[in-house]
Design an enzyme around this catalytic site. Sequence first.
Site, mmCIF file in Angstrom:
data_model
loop_
_atom_site.group_PDB
_atom_site.id
_atom_site.type_symbol
_atom_site.label_atom_id
_atom_site.label_comp_id
_atom_site.label_asym_id
_atom_site.label_seq_id
_atom_site.Cartn_x
_atom_site.Cartn_y
_atom_site.Cartn_z
ATOM 1 N N GLU A 275 0.827 -1.220 0.000
ATOM 2 C CA GLU A 275 0.000 0.000 0.000
ATOM 3 C C GLU A 275 0.859 1.268 0.000
ATOM 4 O O GLU A 275 0.738 2.105 0.895
ATOM 5 C CB GLU A 275 -0.914 0.022 1.239
ATOM 6 C CG GLU A 275 -1.850 -1.152 1.394
ATOM 7 C CD GLU A 275 -2.568 -1.183 2.753
ATOM 8 O OE1 GLU A 275 -2.215 -0.376 3.646
ATOM 9 O OE2 GLU A 275 -3.461 -2.023 2.919
ATOM 10 N N GLY A 277 1.927 4.972 -0.692
ATOM 11 C CA GLY A 277 1.255 6.225 -1.029
ATOM 12 C C GLY A 277 2.305 7.253 -1.417
ATOM 13 O O GLY A 277 2.648 7.426 -2.585
ATOM 14 N N ARG A 278 2.867 7.885 -0.383
ATOM 15 C CA ARG A 278 3.844 8.951 -0.583
ATOM 16 C C ARG A 278 4.934 8.600 -1.599
ATOM 17 O O ARG A 278 5.298 9.414 -2.457
ATOM 18 C CB ARG A 278 4.502 9.244 0.771
ATOM 19 C CG ARG A 278 5.442 10.417 0.791
ATOM 20 C CD ARG A 278 6.224 10.448 2.115
ATOM 21 N NE ARG A 278 5.392 10.283 3.292
ATOM 22 C CZ ARG A 278 4.813 11.299 3.949
ATOM 23 N NH1 ARG A 278 5.022 12.535 3.574
ATOM 24 N NH2 ARG A 278 4.058 11.060 5.005
ATOM 25 N N ARG A 314 1.578 20.741 5.324
ATOM 26 C CA ARG A 314 2.597 19.901 5.964
ATOM 27 C C ARG A 314 3.600 20.700 6.801
ATOM 28 O O ARG A 314 3.948 20.267 7.910
ATOM 29 C CB ARG A 314 3.319 19.022 4.933
ATOM 30 C CG ARG A 314 2.362 18.025 4.239
ATOM 31 C CD ARG A 314 3.107 17.037 3.340
ATOM 32 N NE ARG A 314 3.887 16.120 4.127
ATOM 33 C CZ ARG A 314 5.171 16.204 4.337
ATOM 34 N NH1 ARG A 314 5.891 17.144 3.750
ATOM 35 N NH2 ARG A 314 5.774 15.354 5.107
ATOM 36 N N TYR A 318 3.284 19.353 10.496
ATOM 37 C CA TYR A 318 4.309 18.370 10.883
ATOM 38 C C TYR A 318 5.700 18.990 10.990
ATOM 39 O O TYR A 318 6.674 18.246 11.088
ATOM 40 C CB TYR A 318 4.438 17.268 9.821
ATOM 41 C CG TYR A 318 3.193 16.538 9.419
ATOM 42 C CD1 TYR A 318 2.423 15.833 10.352
ATOM 43 C CD2 TYR A 318 2.814 16.498 8.086
ATOM 44 C CE1 TYR A 318 1.303 15.135 9.940
ATOM 45 C CE2 TYR A 318 1.688 15.793 7.676
ATOM 46 C CZ TYR A 318 0.939 15.119 8.608
ATOM 47 O OH TYR A 318 -0.162 14.426 8.202
ATOM 48 N N CYS A 344 -4.496 34.229 7.841
ATOM 49 C CA CYS A 344 -4.392 34.920 9.120
ATOM 50 C C CYS A 344 -4.092 33.951 10.258
ATOM 51 O O CYS A 344 -4.948 33.686 11.115
ATOM 52 C CB CYS A 344 -5.668 35.702 9.387
ATOM 53 S SG CYS A 344 -5.963 36.886 8.080
ATOM 54 N N GLU A 345 -2.908 33.392 10.246
ATOM 55 C CA GLU A 345 -2.412 32.489 11.293
ATOM 56 C C GLU A 345 -0.892 32.654 11.306
ATOM 57 O O GLU A 345 -0.262 32.634 10.244
ATOM 58 C CB GLU A 345 -2.670 31.012 10.931
ATOM 59 C CG GLU A 345 -4.098 30.597 10.802
ATOM 60 C CD GLU A 345 -4.754 30.240 12.124
ATOM 61 O OE1 GLU A 345 -4.041 30.081 13.136
ATOM 62 O OE2 GLU A 345 -5.987 30.146 12.134
HETATM 63 C C1 LIG Z 1 -1.767 6.361 4.639
HETATM 64 C C2 LIG Z 1 -1.780 4.898 4.512
HETATM 65 C C3 LIG Z 1 -0.908 4.244 3.635
HETATM 66 C C4 LIG Z 1 0.133 4.969 2.837
HETATM 67 O O1 LIG Z 1 1.101 5.583 3.607
HETATM 68 P P1 LIG Z 1 2.366 6.278 2.894
HETATM 69 O O2 LIG Z 1 3.195 6.741 4.000
HETATM 70 O O3 LIG Z 1 1.814 7.395 2.075
HETATM 71 O O4 LIG Z 1 3.003 5.228 2.042
HETATM 72 C C5 LIG Z 1 -1.010 2.892 3.509
HETATM 73 N N1 LIG Z 1 -1.909 2.173 4.229
HETATM 74 C C6 LIG Z 1 -2.758 2.771 5.092
HETATM 75 C C7 LIG Z 1 -3.723 1.950 5.854
HETATM 76 C C8 LIG Z 1 -2.719 4.141 5.262
HETATM 77 O O5 LIG Z 1 -3.553 4.726 6.140
#
Ligand SMILES: *Cc1c(COP(=O)(O)O)cnc(C)c1O
Length: 416
Positions: A275, A277-278, A314, A318, A344-345
């Site tokens: 899974e 993402g980033r 971000r 973070y 305005c922050e």
């Molecule tokens: C956000 C998320 C990801 C992806 O995370 P990345 O850091 O973007 O790779 C994968 N699985 C689940 C369940 C997530 O919530």
Amino acid sequence: MSSEAFHTVGGELHVEDVPLAAIAARHGTPCYVYSRAALTDAYREFDQAFADMPHLVCYAMKANPALAILDLFARLGSGFDIVSGGELARVIAAGGDPRRVVFSGVGKSDDEMEAALRAGILCFNVESESELAHLGAVATRLGLRAPVSFRVNPDVDPRTHPYIATGLKESKFGVAFEAAPRLYREASTMPAIDVRGIDMHIGSQITELAPYREAVAKLLALVDALAADGIALSHVDVGGGLGVRYRDETPVAIADYAAAIRALMTGRRERLLLEPGRRLVANAGVLIARVRVLKRSGARNFAVVDAAMNDLIRPSLYDAWHSVQPVRASSGDALAYDIVGPVCESGDFLALDRRLPLAEGDLVAIGSAGAYAMSMSSNYNARPRAAEVLVDGRDVHLIRRRESYADLIAHESRLP
Ligand SMILES: *Cc1c(COP(=O)(O)O)cnc(C)c1O
């Protein structure tokens, strides 16, 4: 992996063959710019690293759910990791295959479960006993069987920012490791539940292999214990979380990540689900903004640009570091600037203390803005959301037009 989607040609920043200044002139600022080649390369590198194992990449689309990006990944064969019914609707609208969708998230509603069951998704990543009961009831009512994995919390420290560590014992995510065998036994007695796999996701922006090794090994030991108990699983989902370079991090090479997982999976029959993402999108995007005002307050120099925390949260949320570069040579003097937005922050900053030559009217490119950037944007301060374009060689496709003031109030009514 190069850490930015842009490069310099003749002193000017480009994405693929297109100068960023030309995109700003045509589509205005702030504007997100994605590179089709960078997205494609990132997906292919990841997918091909696992080519010798039965696997499915399920892009964690919350990182960047633009329809055009989902469309591109779907065409490359990707599945999707979703966390809401809205994300399922986006996958379907983008031409993605629901049978390649896994559904994560700690608070799925019955309606979301129903939509996902009707769409025929690959698996629900169940995160609590209560969710299992709800899912069983919804599936029974529909006369369907729900394919299920438990998201197990391996209690491994991913050594990342506390807001994005998700696999610790105290985390709201997943079920406790010790509780998993009992939940699997319970699920395997439920007629409307089809026990398929196991799942984990330990955090985000992880830059070491050790937490993965430790967590996957724990997960596989649990799979073996379940098999000995008569519960055979057909897939193992190792989640996402692989980090990228924003500044000077040393991200794990995909080949090393794959090799570590391969070593643990050797001789096993379960299909591997991933899974990411980033890692697939962060460095395929940049945000372009224009300098509106230069000012000095006390000892600090501020460059107020037209992008703000509502566009890219971000840094505020973070303390994340994003590169900032002038799009072309500037007539201004190089000073140490805080790059801030008009919101305005006091927490509205994109970068602090960057030595840059800047003049009012200049364009800047904010790097590594493909992930958790547009997807976390808001309309705070009644700011229309930015435009998004995708560059493909010399072509620029507008994939999301800039919001208008009419869009901002489209869902609202005055009192009767
Ligand atoms: C956000 C998320 C990801 C992806 O995370 P990345 O850091 O973007 O790779 C994968 N699985 C689940 C369940 C997530 O919530």
